[in-house]
Design an enzyme around this catalytic site. Structure first.
Site, PDB file in Angstrom:
ATOM      1  N   GLY A  22       0.806  -1.222   0.000  1.00 37.72           N
ATOM      2  CA  GLY A  22       0.000   0.000   0.000  1.00 37.72           C
ATOM      3  C   GLY A  22       0.832   1.260   0.000  1.00 37.72           C
ATOM      4  O   GLY A  22       0.416   2.290   0.546  1.00 37.72           O
ATOM      5  N   TYR A 176     -15.172  -4.923   7.777  1.00 42.91           N
ATOM      6  CA  TYR A 176     -13.895  -4.210   7.879  1.00 42.91           C
ATOM      7  C   TYR A 176     -13.267  -4.445   9.245  1.00 42.91           C
ATOM      8  O   TYR A 176     -12.066  -4.761   9.351  1.00 42.91           O
ATOM      9  CB  TYR A 176     -14.109  -2.716   7.639  1.00 42.91           C
ATOM     10  CG  TYR A 176     -12.845  -1.894   7.781  1.00 42.91           C
ATOM     11  CD1 TYR A 176     -11.831  -1.983   6.840  1.00 42.91           C
ATOM     12  CD2 TYR A 176     -12.672  -1.038   8.863  1.00 42.91           C
ATOM     13  CE1 TYR A 176     -10.664  -1.236   6.974  1.00 42.91           C
ATOM     14  CE2 TYR A 176     -11.511  -0.282   8.999  1.00 42.91           C
ATOM     15  CZ  TYR A 176     -10.512  -0.390   8.048  1.00 42.91           C
ATOM     16  OH  TYR A 176      -9.357   0.349   8.192  1.00 42.91           O
TER      17      TYR A 176
END
Length: 314
Positions: A22, A176
């Site tokens: 990321g 999540y």
């Protein structure tokens, strides 16, 4: 390079090989730039190579002599993670730092990875489990520190054991939370198993608090056509220095956890301001959702079965 408020000192990382997921935008790009500035040989596995190339240009605009290796890797695909692992092992260089930072958050409708996992479980957690597995020989050789980025959302919620992939119902925020709790439990179990087996790896956790990043912004690939109301409010608060952090300060807990000489294995590092949403990074108590060793062992075993990779006993 300019220092952010509440900054941390990153030690000299010359001779260190650092892998960061990321790293092509947001908090990850800030982490990448600081690691490169400290002299690390930075390895960026990225889903979008064109975006990764733009990130390298951005890094070198600040750190002209940065050493950066770009690789294609999509945490959405176990095959792609395995290919990256093969490439790294063929190079044969030890890995000294691994920062599991990449993630996706709350697509409005349930989506799945290339392997059929609920997207957040697959990308945020299982992709990183597979990555650690494939890099394990290099991590052991480098006596690596592994820092896994969880979330303030993980202080609530639990593992949805009766429907891990949210096939019977879908709650984007609950899914999540589950993905970040699972990653945190896996990382803590990695520390315990490494210590017991003498792997030489240390593993800890960080979270960025709350800051205006792309996680809640418009993202067509997630089916989110517009910025969420939450990210608009966060931007407003951040621009005025109220409570929450900035992308720069949100990168600091992971940098501290990954590089500070006094950052400890098996600990959680995050912002120290009110509610742990902003402020100077430091250690905080593990969330209740991360404290059960029985739950961590279950996550460890189940994750290996799902990604079809087995960690050695020794």
């Amino acid at each position: 390079m300019a220092r952010a408020p509440h900054d941390v000192t990153v030690p000299d990382l010359t001779g260190t090989r650092a892998v960061l997921t990321g790293g092509s935008d947001g908090i990850g790009l800030r982490i990448a730039t600081r690691l490169a500035a400290a002299g690390a040989h930075l390895v960026l596995p990225v889903r979008n190579v064109r975006k990764g190339e733009a990130a390298v240009v951005t890094i070198r605009a600040t750190v002209p002599d940065a050493t950066v290796s770009l690789h294609a890797m999509d945490l959405d695909s176990l095959e792609s993670v395995a290919a990256f692992g093969d490439a790294m092992r063929s190079e044969g260089d030890p890995v000294h730092l691994l920062v599991n930072n990449a993630g996706v958050m709350t697509p409005p409708d349930r989506q799945t990875t290339a392997d059929g996992f609920e997207l957040q479980l697959g990308v945020n957690h299982l992709g990183h489990v597979a990555l650690v597995s494939h890099l394990l020989p290099l991590l052991r050789e480098g006596r690596a520190r592994v820092t896994s980025q969880v979330s303030i959302a993980a202080r609530r919620g639990s593992i949805h054991w009766d429907d891990l992939n949210w096939e019977r119902s879908y709650d984007g925020m609950a899914a999540y939370r589950q993905s970040k709790i699972a990653l945190g439990l896996f990382a803590l179990e990695l520390q315990r198993r490494s210590a017991a087996a003498g792997w030489g790896i240390t593993s800890n956790l960080s979270h960025p608090g709350v800051a205006p990043t792309s996680l809640l912004s418009a993202r067509a690939e997630l089916g989110r056509g517009d910025d969420t109301r939450a990210v608009r409010v966060i931007r407003w608060l951040s621009a005025r220095g109220i409570l929450v952090g900035t992308p720069e300060t949100a990168a600091l807990p992971a940098l501290y956890a990954a590089t500070a000489p006094d950052a400890q294995p098996g600990r959680l590092y995050g912002p120290q301001g009110p509610g742990n949403v902003g402020g100077r990074p430091g250690e905080q108590a593990l969330y209740p959702s991360l404290r059960s060793q029985d739950e961590a062992r279950r996550v460890w075993q189940t994750s290996q079965e799902l990604v079809r990779e087995t960690f050695p006993a020794r």
